[in-house]
Design a protein around this motif. Structure first.
Motif, PDB file in Angstrom:
ATOM      1  N   SER A 112      -2.086   3.901  11.449  1.00 41.79           N
ATOM      2  CA  SER A 112      -2.215   5.308  11.312  1.00 41.79           C
ATOM      3  C   SER A 112      -2.101   5.803  10.087  1.00 41.79           C
ATOM      4  CB  SER A 112      -0.932   5.761  12.048  1.00 41.79           C
ATOM      5  OG  SER A 112      -0.647   5.555  13.404  1.00 41.79           O
ATOM      6  N   LEU A 113      -1.925   5.238   9.133  1.00 38.33           N
ATOM      7  CA  LEU A 113      -1.863   5.716   7.915  1.00 38.33           C
ATOM      8  C   LEU A 113      -3.191   5.404   7.043  1.00 38.33           C
ATOM      9  CD1 LEU A 113       1.743   5.392   6.424  1.00 38.33           C
ATOM     10  CD2 LEU A 113       0.919   7.162   7.576  1.00 38.33           C
ATOM     11  N   VAL A 114      -3.748   6.431   6.512  1.00 40.70           N
ATOM     12  CA  VAL A 114      -5.342   6.083   5.799  1.00 40.70           C
ATOM     13  C   VAL A 114      -5.158   5.148   4.877  1.00 40.70           C
ATOM     14  CG1 VAL A 114      -7.177   7.125   4.956  1.00 40.70           C
ATOM     15  CG2 VAL A 114      -6.077   8.358   6.631  1.00 40.70           C
ATOM     16  N   THR A 115      -4.132   5.306   4.126  1.00 42.32           N
ATOM     17  CA  THR A 115      -3.864   4.381   2.514  1.00 42.32           C
ATOM     18  C   THR A 115      -3.561   2.767   3.240  1.00 42.32           C
ATOM     19  OG1 THR A 115      -1.454   4.955   2.901  1.00 42.32           O
ATOM     20  CG2 THR A 115      -3.139   5.880   1.336  1.00 42.32           C
ATOM     21  N   VAL A 116      -2.948   2.507   4.337  1.00 40.06           N
ATOM     22  CA  VAL A 116      -2.467   1.178   4.919  1.00 40.06           C
ATOM     23  C   VAL A 116      -3.929   0.682   5.353  1.00 40.06           C
ATOM     24  CG1 VAL A 116      -1.318   0.009   6.283  1.00 40.06           C
ATOM     25  CG2 VAL A 116      -0.206   1.790   5.242  1.00 40.06           C
ATOM     26  N   LYS A 117      -4.746   1.581   6.119  1.00 42.89           N
ATOM     27  CA  LYS A 117      -5.883   1.171   6.735  1.00 42.89           C
ATOM     28  C   LYS A 117      -6.791   0.644   5.559  1.00 42.89           C
ATOM     29  CE  LYS A 117      -6.588   4.504  10.491  1.00 42.89           C
ATOM     30  NZ  LYS A 117      -6.882   3.843  11.624  1.00 42.89           N
ATOM     31  N   ALA A 118      -7.205   1.505   4.553  1.00 45.39           N
ATOM     32  CA  ALA A 118      -8.027   0.748   3.394  1.00 45.39           C
ATOM     33  C   ALA A 118      -7.330  -0.409   2.739  1.00 45.39           C
ATOM     34  CB  ALA A 118      -7.933   2.114   2.274  1.00 45.39           C
ATOM     35  N   LEU A 119      -5.986  -0.614   2.632  1.00 46.14           N
ATOM     36  CA  LEU A 119      -5.555  -1.891   2.044  1.00 46.14           C
ATOM     37  C   LEU A 119      -5.940  -3.135   2.935  1.00 46.14           C
ATOM     38  CD1 LEU A 119      -3.727  -3.101  -0.156  1.00 46.14           C
ATOM     39  CD2 LEU A 119      -1.792  -2.637   1.070  1.00 46.14           C
ATOM     40  N   GLY A 120      -5.640  -2.810   4.267  1.00 50.82           N
ATOM     41  CA  GLY A 120      -5.963  -4.130   5.152  1.00 50.82           C
ATOM     42  C   GLY A 120      -7.331  -4.369   5.307  1.00 50.82           C
ATOM     43  N   LEU A 121      -8.208  -3.324   5.508  1.00 49.33           N
ATOM     44  CA  LEU A 121      -9.662  -3.420   5.651  1.00 49.33           C
ATOM     45  C   LEU A 121     -10.115  -4.018   4.156  1.00 49.33           C
ATOM     46  CD1 LEU A 121     -12.101  -3.488   7.464  1.00 49.33           C
ATOM     47  CD2 LEU A 121     -12.679  -0.893   6.453  1.00 49.33           C
ATOM     48  N   GLY A 122      -9.679  -3.419   3.153  1.00 46.98           N
ATOM     49  CA  GLY A 122     -10.305  -3.846   1.866  1.00 46.98           C
ATOM     50  C   GLY A 122      -9.904  -5.343   1.634  1.00 46.98           C
ATOM     51  N   ILE A 123      -8.698  -5.738   1.851  1.00 43.23           N
ATOM     52  CA  ILE A 123      -8.153  -7.327   1.642  1.00 43.23           C
ATOM     53  C   ILE A 123      -9.120  -8.149   2.589  1.00 43.23           C
ATOM     54  CG2 ILE A 123      -6.562  -8.968   2.055  1.00 43.23           C
ATOM     55  CD1 ILE A 123      -4.428  -6.775   0.922  1.00 43.23           C
ATOM     56  N   ILE A 170      -7.972 -12.983   7.886  1.00 43.04           N
ATOM     57  CA  ILE A 170      -8.693 -11.702   7.992  1.00 43.04           C
ATOM     58  C   ILE A 170      -8.399 -11.239   9.285  1.00 43.04           C
ATOM     59  CG2 ILE A 170     -11.225 -11.089   8.864  1.00 43.04           C
ATOM     60  CD1 ILE A 170     -12.405 -13.115   6.949  1.00 43.04           C
ATOM     61  N   LEU A 171      -7.909 -11.965  10.283  1.00 45.47           N
ATOM     62  CA  LEU A 171      -7.441 -11.466  11.590  1.00 45.47           C
ATOM     63  C   LEU A 171      -6.072 -10.538  11.286  1.00 45.47           C
ATOM     64  CD1 LEU A 171      -7.895 -14.483  13.787  1.00 45.47           C
ATOM     65  CD2 LEU A 171      -9.017 -12.062  14.048  1.00 45.47           C
ATOM     66  N   VAL A 172      -5.343 -11.103  10.532  1.00 46.90           N
ATOM     67  CA  VAL A 172      -3.775 -10.577  10.227  1.00 46.90           C
ATOM     68  C   VAL A 172      -4.225  -9.257   9.331  1.00 46.90           C
ATOM     69  CG1 VAL A 172      -1.754 -11.156   8.894  1.00 46.90           C
ATOM     70  CG2 VAL A 172      -2.684 -12.500  10.444  1.00 46.90           C
ATOM     71  N   THR A 173      -4.810  -9.241   8.291  1.00 45.81           N
ATOM     72  CA  THR A 173      -4.890  -8.109   7.407  1.00 45.81           C
ATOM     73  C   THR A 173      -6.014  -7.265   7.931  1.00 45.81           C
ATOM     74  OG1 THR A 173      -6.726  -9.141   6.156  1.00 45.81           O
ATOM     75  CG2 THR A 173      -4.604  -9.395   5.271  1.00 45.81           C
ATOM     76  N   GLY A 174      -7.061  -7.464   8.692  1.00 47.42           N
ATOM     77  CA  GLY A 174      -7.862  -6.708   9.361  1.00 47.42           C
ATOM     78  C   GLY A 174      -7.327  -5.824  10.613  1.00 47.42           C
ATOM     79  N   ALA A 175      -6.172  -6.304  11.262  1.00 47.73           N
ATOM     80  CA  ALA A 175      -5.486  -5.636  12.331  1.00 47.73           C
ATOM     81  C   ALA A 175      -4.813  -4.175  11.790  1.00 47.73           C
ATOM     82  CB  ALA A 175      -4.306  -6.720  12.693  1.00 47.73           C
ATOM     83  N   PHE A 176      -4.625  -4.296  10.405  1.00 50.38           N
ATOM     84  CA  PHE A 176      -3.866  -3.065   9.595  1.00 50.38           C
ATOM     85  C   PHE A 176      -4.917  -1.934   9.438  1.00 50.38           C
ATOM     86  CE2 PHE A 176      -0.853  -6.302   8.761  1.00 50.38           C
ATOM     87  CZ  PHE A 176       0.431  -5.619   8.580  1.00 50.38           C
ATOM     88  N   ALA A 177      -6.363  -2.398   9.664  1.00 51.27           N
ATOM     89  CA  ALA A 177      -7.359  -1.196   9.931  1.00 51.27           C
ATOM     90  C   ALA A 177      -7.009  -0.166  10.838  1.00 51.27           C
ATOM     91  CB  ALA A 177      -8.601  -1.791   9.499  1.00 51.27           C
ATOM     92  N   LEU A 178      -6.506  -0.575  11.839  1.00 59.50           N
ATOM     93  CA  LEU A 178      -6.321   0.073  13.030  1.00 59.50           C
ATOM     94  C   LEU A 178      -4.819   0.964  13.189  1.00 59.50           C
ATOM     95  CD1 LEU A 178      -7.297  -2.426  15.737  1.00 59.50           C
ATOM     96  CD2 LEU A 178      -8.682  -0.886  14.791  1.00 59.50           C
ATOM     97  N   ALA A 210       6.361  -0.661   1.345  1.00 61.22           N
ATOM     98  CA  ALA A 210       6.545  -2.166   1.105  1.00 61.22           C
ATOM     99  C   ALA A 210       6.454  -3.135   2.437  1.00 61.22           C
ATOM    100  CB  ALA A 210       7.765  -2.612   0.489  1.00 61.22           C
ATOM    101  N   LEU A 211       6.930  -2.484   3.761  1.00 64.57           N
ATOM    102  CA  LEU A 211       6.985  -3.315   4.951  1.00 64.57           C
ATOM    103  C   LEU A 211       5.516  -3.664   5.467  1.00 64.57           C
ATOM    104  CD1 LEU A 211       9.579  -1.186   7.027  1.00 64.57           C
ATOM    105  CD2 LEU A 211      10.054  -3.427   5.664  1.00 64.57           C
ATOM    106  N   ASN A 212       4.538  -2.771   5.174  1.00 67.59           N
ATOM    107  CA  ASN A 212       3.212  -3.073   5.600  1.00 67.59           C
ATOM    108  C   ASN A 212       2.920  -4.323   4.697  1.00 67.59           C
ATOM    109  OD1 ASN A 212       2.287  -0.595   7.467  1.00 67.59           O
ATOM    110  ND2 ASN A 212       3.198   0.239   5.612  1.00 67.59           N
ATOM    111  N   LEU A 213       2.967  -4.341   3.342  1.00 65.68           N
ATOM    112  CA  LEU A 213       2.628  -5.472   2.745  1.00 65.68           C
ATOM    113  C   LEU A 213       3.133  -6.889   3.040  1.00 65.68           C
ATOM    114  CD1 LEU A 213       0.374  -6.353   0.532  1.00 65.68           C
ATOM    115  CD2 LEU A 213       2.133  -6.062  -1.346  1.00 65.68           C
ATOM    116  N   THR A 214       4.382  -6.571   3.412  1.00 62.04           N
ATOM    117  CA  THR A 214       5.437  -7.678   3.711  1.00 62.04           C
ATOM    118  C   THR A 214       4.992  -8.420   5.051  1.00 62.04           C
ATOM    119  OG1 THR A 214       7.490  -6.963   2.641  1.00 62.04           O
ATOM    120  CG2 THR A 214       7.633  -8.639   4.385  1.00 62.04           C
ATOM    121  N   THR A 215       4.744  -7.633   5.695  1.00 70.76           N
ATOM    122  CA  THR A 215       4.051  -8.212   7.204  1.00 70.76           C
ATOM    123  C   THR A 215       2.680  -8.666   6.855  1.00 70.76           C
ATOM    124  OG1 THR A 215       5.069  -6.543   8.551  1.00 70.76           O
ATOM    125  CG2 THR A 215       3.448  -7.624   9.546  1.00 70.76           C
TER     126      THR A 215
END
Length: 752
Positions: A697-708, A687-695, A246-251
């Motif tokens: 470590s966790l694959v699922t968080v990468k997918a969520l950030g890049l997808g959004i 896009i800058l904020v969510t796209g940063a999560f594509a970098l 939940a911390l990932n989505l919060t940030t």
């Protein structure tokens, strides 16, 4: 978002709710700032508590049939399904027997640690050792759970390091260790994302506003939203379980929406600003832009709150945390930002560094005119491109994240891979059959039941999907049915080894059969095997299926069952709100269809990258071969709100122009021209904020950030810039049609 000026050009704001909010925030600005400062300080004091109270990943449905089977096994056999696994491996040609003393000494020291309950060793369980004697494992049951287990895990890791030598490799894995590693990686990733996203966002805002003061305010609001939400979560966790993810989505949403909403408020304030009448400038700003922020939060909140309908810890955590961060972002934008604007006044343009970009550049009007001039071609081009981008989604496979979401260098993942290489894939995800006597009081090891179970085990061993079966009914391949019936008819006279097996694998009424499949948990063959086992009805027996594969199936099934209801509710609520807002039934339907098209393209790209593995070297991950079901649902709900956000922002401005001119063509041009810059700026920041999560470590968080990020990009370009103007040109006055009996024109968009 909604348009920044949905009301008549005549200043009738003094009586509106939002005007009142602006007036109060300005007149009591020092009190508002003090309250938010106190909230920030309190949150910073409470936030460190989250490290100790957040739960694991929470990716499975615990109340399903598999969870019930595992609960039965825990009650009857004291079986721990989330035990730690410590692995010992010697080099090729060197058996572990030469290290026996060192292994046993290490396990003895681990056994004496506080928090360690029992250890099942390979010396007592021959099935825990490979045939060549080079790899074995022991399972460690703990008396503590969740984050309380982390210190114990660290102590066990220290013992393994202290007593290992170069010729003896040791690994520690298991669900608690994987959860611990996931939490540590999440915390490091969040710090890295903030260090990357905030400077880039500040630079972008400097180009948008041109001044340091105006650019700094949205950054402050984004950080404030994340910090206060963390404090609220720290309080909520006293009563509610929250997943660490939940911390990932919060940030992600805190920075993205906090900055976006502040961008909207600050932009409008700069337009309204009169140095001699700062109070009126603030009031008009909140009355117009405050409406945009409020209804933006409403549309995004609808999607996030829908996640609470799923009985899975991760989805509920993301829904709750996401809704809180949206509420905090909206509250800060409607109170703290106006208070700060009232404080700085004309100083909002102070410290100008670069010329500000024009949010009303004529280029957007030119694009709108050109698009409508070639509307058929534009619709055909965008529709074809959307279908091409969406096409990979036809081959989507859905699964649930496991150890493979961790990077390859993480020891807990390496431990799982060592086990799979040595024992087979099924060793790490065994299927647990809890078989009980159907009649109360009957013994599970009576002759009739032994005969039934002996036949069941032999049938399972002949199944090509089964690698091995471990049970009381095939311990010795030299024994036949009559021999087993004779042995279990005299339990008091059993040999010691067999007596230990009976103690571990059975109670008077229940026995455990462990089935190891040839394929992993997200493989179709493994799932089909579980479905077959669940369909079995042995005579006089009650069979329940547990284990990781069964739990994943339960989770996927409950999500599939509830998603259509959640989707229908989201569409219905959104349709009704848009009908009242736009006084039309055509525009809401068109907006929803375009929203779904945009998300279809996003999911197609997600399959292309994360399931099929394209660009995996650039993004530094191992392809999963499937889409994570829970991340897909989360992304859908978040994107639904964010995409509708920009769509409604544009449509409301077009409606304002149409109400004034009754000219469909001119109203579309004006709407696109006046919203193009602000939508593009807001989308770029998100896009800058969510796209940063594509970098991360966790694959699922990468997918969520890049997808959004991809969804926002597609919506802000193809949909908003091209498809909306083109379709509105083709539909003409039909855009504004609604049945007379609904009398939608009596509803005015004004919250008083």
């Amino acid at each position: 978002m909604l348009d920044r000026q949905i009301v008549s050009p005549v200043d009738n704001s003094n009586g509106s709710f939002f005007a009142w909010m602006g007036r109060v925030s300005y007149r009591y600005r020092w009190l508002v700032i003090a309250i938010w400062s106190a909230l920030l300080i309190l949150s910073l004091l409470l936030a460190p508590r989250l490290e100790h109270v957040l739960k694991g990943l929470g990716v499975v449905y615990e109340q399903g049939a598999a969870g019930q089977a595992e609960q039965l096994l825990k009650q009857e056999l004291n079986l721990e399904t989330n035990a730690l696994v410590t692995i010992f491996q010697s080099p090729v040609g060197e058996p572990l027997a030469s290290h026996r003393g060192e292994i046993e000494q290490t396990l003895d020291q681990i056994q004496r640690l506080d928090g360690v309950k029992t250890i099942a060793r390979a010396s007592d369980h021959p099935e825990y050792r490979t045939a060549n004697g080079q790899t074995e494992y022991s399972t460690i049951s703990l008396s503590v759970e969740d984050t309380q287990a982390f210190p114990v895990i660290e102590q066990i890791e220290q013992r393994l390091k202290q007593h290992s030598n170069p010729s003896l490799q040791t690994f520690l894995t298991g669900e608690p260790v994987i959860d611990r590693d996931g939490q540590h990686l999440t915390q490091m990733d969040l710090r890295r994302v903030e260090l990357l996203a905030l400077p880039l966002t500040l630079v972008t805002l400097l180009f948008v506003f041109g001044s340091v003061v105006a650019a700094a305010l949205p950054i402050v609001m984004g950080v404030m939203a994340v910090a206060v939400t963390s404090g609220v979560l720290a309080i909520i966790t006293v009563q509610v379980d929250i997943s660490v993810l939940a911390l990932n989505l919060t940030t992600m949403l805190g920075l993205g929406l906090g900055i976006d909403y502040s961008l909207l408020i600050v932009s409008r304030f700069r337009e309204e600003l009169h140095p001699e009448a700062v109070e009126q400038s603030v009031i008009r700003t909140v009355d117009a832009a405050g409406r945009a922020v409020f209804f933006s939060g409403l549309t995004v909140g609808i999607g996030l709150l829908s996640l609470l309908c799923f009985p899975v810890l991760l989805l509920r955590s993301l829904g709750l945390a996401g809704a809180i961060v949206v509420f905090v972002s909206v509250a800060a934008a409607l109170t703290l930002v106006p208070a700060l604007l009232g404080l700085v006044g004309a100083g909002i343009n102070r410290w100008r560094i670069v010329p500000p970009s024009s949010l009303r550049s004529g280029i957007w009007g030119t694009i709108a005119r050109s698009t409508m001039k070639h509307s058929i071609a534009a619709v055909a081009f965008v529709t074809a491109l959307i279908f091409v981008l969406s096409s990979p989604f036809q081959h989507a496979r859905f699964g649930l994240g496991d150890y493979s979401i961790l990077p390859q260098h993480v020891p807990s993942r390496q431990g799982v891979e060592v086990l799979q290489q040595a024992f087979g894939v099924g060793e790490t995800v065994p299927i647990l059959l809890a078989v009980s006597a159907a009649t109360p009081g009957e013994l599970i090891l009576s002759k009739p039941h032994v005969a039934t179970l002996f036949q069941l085990v032999n049938d399972l061993k002949r199944d090509p999907r089964v690698e091995d079966v471990y049970s009381l009914f095939n311990l010795d391949p030299t024994l036949n049915l009559a021999a087993y019936q004779q042995l279990y008819g005299r339990l008091a006279q059993l040999p010691p080894a067999l007596a230990t097996a009976v103690k571990n694998l059975s109670s008077p009424s229940t026995t455990l059969i462990i089935v190891k499949s040839r394929t992993g948990s997200n493989n179709d063959d493994s799932r089909a095997l579980v479905e077959k086992l669940r369909s079995l009805s042995p005579a006089g027996l009650h069979l329940q299926v547990g284990g990781a594969i069964a739990r994943q199936l339960d989770t996927i099934q409950v999500v599939r069952q509830r998603f259509p209801l959640v989707l229908a509710a989201m569409l219905m609520v959104t349709f009704v709100v848009l009908c009242l807002l736009l006084s039309s039934v055509v525009l809401p339907l068109k907006a929803i269809v375009m929203n779904l098209l945009s998300m279809g393209a996003s999911f197609g790209l997600l399959v292309f990258v994360f399931q099929e593995g394209h660009l995996h070297e650039w993004l530094n991950f191992t392809p999963l071969g499937y889409l994570d079901t829970l991340i897909a649902v989360t992304m859908f709900c978040v994107l639904f709100g964010l995409s509708m956000d920009y769509e409604v922002f544009l449509l409301c401005r077009i409606k304002e122009a149409y109400d004034r001119t009754q000219n469909n063509h001119l109203s579309v041009v004006e709407g696109v021209e006046r919203t193009g810059g602000i939508i593009t700026s807001a989308a770029l920041l998100l896009i800058l904020v969510t796209g940063a999560f594509a970098l991360t470590s966790l694959v699922t968080v990468k997918a969520l950030g890049l997808g959004i990020a991809l969804g926002v990009l597609i919506d802000a370009t193809l949909i908003r810039t091209l498809l909306v103007p083109a379709t509105m040109r083709l539909m003409g006055r039909w855009n504004w049609w609604s049945p007379r009996f609904l009398r939608l024109d009596r509803f005015q968009f004004k919250v008083d």
